[in-house]
Enzyme design. Sequence first.
Site, short mmCIF file in Angstrom:
data_model
loop_
_atom_site.label_atom_id
_atom_site.label_comp_id
_atom_site.label_asym_id
_atom_site.label_seq_id
_atom_site.Cartn_x
_atom_site.Cartn_y
_atom_site.Cartn_z
N GLU A 277 0.84 -1.20 0.00
CA GLU A 277 0.00 0.00 0.00
C GLU A 277 0.87 1.25 0.00
O GLU A 277 2.07 1.20 0.30
CB GLU A 277 -0.95 0.01 1.20
CG GLU A 277 -0.29 0.03 2.54
CD GLU A 277 -1.27 -0.11 3.69
OE1 GLU A 277 -2.33 -0.73 3.50
OE2 GLU A 277 -0.98 0.41 4.78
N ASN A 328 8.48 0.75 12.94
CA ASN A 328 7.02 0.71 12.83
C ASN A 328 6.36 0.17 14.08
O ASN A 328 5.22 -0.29 14.04
CB ASN A 328 6.59 -0.13 11.61
CG ASN A 328 7.10 0.45 10.32
OD1 ASN A 328 6.83 1.59 9.99
ND2 ASN A 328 7.89 -0.32 9.59
N GLU A 368 -7.06 1.65 13.92
CA GLU A 368 -5.90 2.50 13.72
C GLU A 368 -6.03 3.32 12.44
O GLU A 368 -6.49 2.81 11.41
CB GLU A 368 -4.63 1.65 13.68
CG GLU A 368 -4.41 0.84 14.96
CD GLU A 368 -3.05 0.18 15.02
OE1 GLU A 368 -2.34 0.21 13.99
OE2 GLU A 368 -2.70 -0.33 16.08
N GLU A 381 -6.02 -0.36 9.90
CA GLU A 381 -6.35 -1.73 10.27
C GLU A 381 -7.08 -1.73 11.60
O GLU A 381 -7.13 -0.72 12.31
CB GLU A 381 -5.08 -2.58 10.40
CG GLU A 381 -4.12 -2.07 11.48
CD GLU A 381 -2.78 -2.77 11.46
OE1 GLU A 381 -2.38 -3.20 10.36
OE2 GLU A 381 -2.15 -2.89 12.52
#
Length: 799
Positions: A277, A328, A368, A381
Amino acid sequence: MNYIARNLGRSGRSFRNGNRRCRMASGAITTIIQTPFWGNDKTESLISSCNSSRYLSTTSSSTSSTNDNHRKNKKPFDKVLIANRGEIVQRVVRTCRELGIQTVAVYSTADAQAPFVQEADEAVCLGPAPASQSYLNTQAILRTIHDTGAQAVHPGYGFLSENANFAKIIAENNAVWLGPPARAISQMGDKLASKLIAHKAGVTIVPGHETPMESLEQAMQLCEDGIVPYPVLLKAAAGGGGKGMRVCFNSQDLKEAWNVSKAESLQFFGDDRLLLEKYIENPHHIEFQVMCSPSPPPSSSDGNAAATTTTTDVVVFPERECSIQRRNQKIIEESPSMLLTEETRNTMIEQVVRLCQTVGYESAGTLEFLVDEQQNFYFLEMNTRLQVEHCVSEEAVGDARNRKIDLVKAMLWIGAGWGFPEEIEQMRDGFIIRPTRHAIEARIYAEDPTRAFLPSTGPLLPYVEPTTSPTLRVDSGVAEGHVVTPHYDPMLSKVIASSDTLGSSITAKSRNEAIETLKHALDEYVIEGVQHNARLIQAVLRNNAFVRGETPTSFLPTHFPDGFHGVELTTSEKEEFAVAAVLIDTTRRTLLRQPPLVGRTTSDTQGLVVRLGGFFGDPYLVHIKNGDGSNQASITVERLQKADESESNDVNKRRTLLLDAPINFQHNRHLAQVSLDGVPRNVQVIGENKTGEIKMQMYGWDTSILVQSPREYELSKYMKPPVQVDTSSLLQSPMPGTLISLAVQEGDQVETGHELCIVEAMKMQNILKSPRNGTIAKIRVQVGESLKADQVILEFETE
């Protein structure tokens, strides 16, 4: 309701005495020893704007309250098994203990002496250290449920918590799954399916490819054709937590990330599918904690149910800002966010409620989003489980009677079919639980932020957690002496601070209070034996941009572009540290009945020299005047010029400080509190080496301290520092781990940044790249070999 860990203090974590009978999974018996940025007025329209507000009536609340009173002396379950490890097990155990529920912990052989094993009422060994043979061993867990008679299973987070098949198997074996139903996990736990469902529900999503990648070639083609243009995010389709996730700015990044992401995804989630993405640059990571329960349909005028189907009752907690991340993965979370406007917040909550109702969600979950500076937001997600950072939401809400919401208790209530606990019903305002204080959390990891956050292993000695209070909470899964192994996630604890101010509007003042409390707590937090990230967090908390609330996900690379190299003190703070060091050394010598150094008493006019950084560190001349240095005194300090140093602005400038309170030296906590000019500060005092240097830490800056008499200092100036060993021709393993692959052979020519090998530690695969241009002269190890920290992997040809 007061949070149980607060009532227990740290005694709630103490080990139980005596032998405990713990079953093995096989059945054997063994013995184990100012301006509000979150307001009230504009949110009212949200209650009427959502389609399903009809069942959020006073009747619903009163019914739940009646049911709660009816159950006042009952408990939802007699025994609960927690299918996880570490801190989350202890978190669930504490709530169950308050409710009178027996608990069962499961563990691997590597965790046999871990605190969570001792904390539960029963403990069962599932198997060896590898997660696949223990915490992911569904058959062993099912046998344990049967053998112990557990009625419900709490999955915690990670491992099997988002495994729909496991949730289904639990239900088929007549136990209650304390989480969303398998159907909801399948729909929302899968990143691809959740995006499709969200899009159909009218939720804004991140642009990307609609199906998992079939090959690296397909992913590269999509990027090169501009369908999903660089930069892109490669991520696991079946999980979260930063595992299997890599940001790729070009085709080389994508090639390097592909195999690593697939391997991590398979290892963590049993599914190696990857999604591609668009990577949204410089956004904020904002998420909403929800708690959902099936709600009975509205009644008709004659009192009968108007429909046979149930709807979903949704409660949305204040948003969490989780933008301070590395790899992340979040390291600082807070609630509420300073970024969102009231309009954006309301729109996001509308979409959150709509999505939860679309899938008929139940229990705890987190949605999120990425939000940019223009308030554009994109759904990322849904985590179909209790989040690591759930305690931030718990601490951000409450009332004047200091009652707080316990999300684990809510999961137990909903799992038993009881709906929401009374405190949720009383604190909710329609769909919303409003914040009453600002809360901020720091995740403490056993990792080295000065070496690209590589995991660190070893025994925690010494290890002393901060003192808890009504505004400070510590959730941890370790204790002094605990050995951090390379088998699992390296998180040690979570430290959560909240503001003193309690009110309906959260202001920047409330946030600053929480930040100061967290800074003070981290100053108290003694962690030795492993490298850790607490010092990095202290550097972030002291950063002016963070204090202003400028916290996009790019915060760390922006403010530490060359990596983190340790906390940097200002000139004034170093002077204060030098004074504090002399005062602490004076007190310490008195307690140890050691003679004072010449120059230490008020009758001596020469003063003392303290070196920050050990024998060859920066020298400061300290004079204690008008006092004995233990209670009240006037003290002068000046930075001395080193022999090999050119003159600078901070050299030979004298400053006077006032010691205005007795030094509070807590030897058992490795801590001393020194108050200078009315400002108290905590200094960690770790220990003394053979040369007389004492390791101290203030504001996260740890260094060796050496206090000298003037004569000792004069003589020491003739000493030369030791010659450093040249390791520039070596590639060393930065941590204990396993060599997974080698990308080069002897004789290969490599350039800076070229991949050399992959070392796996704590279930993370770390790509080691070439630090220089050169030729590989010799490879010292083989693939599959276990490595020690700093072990040589290969050598470069010397020039």
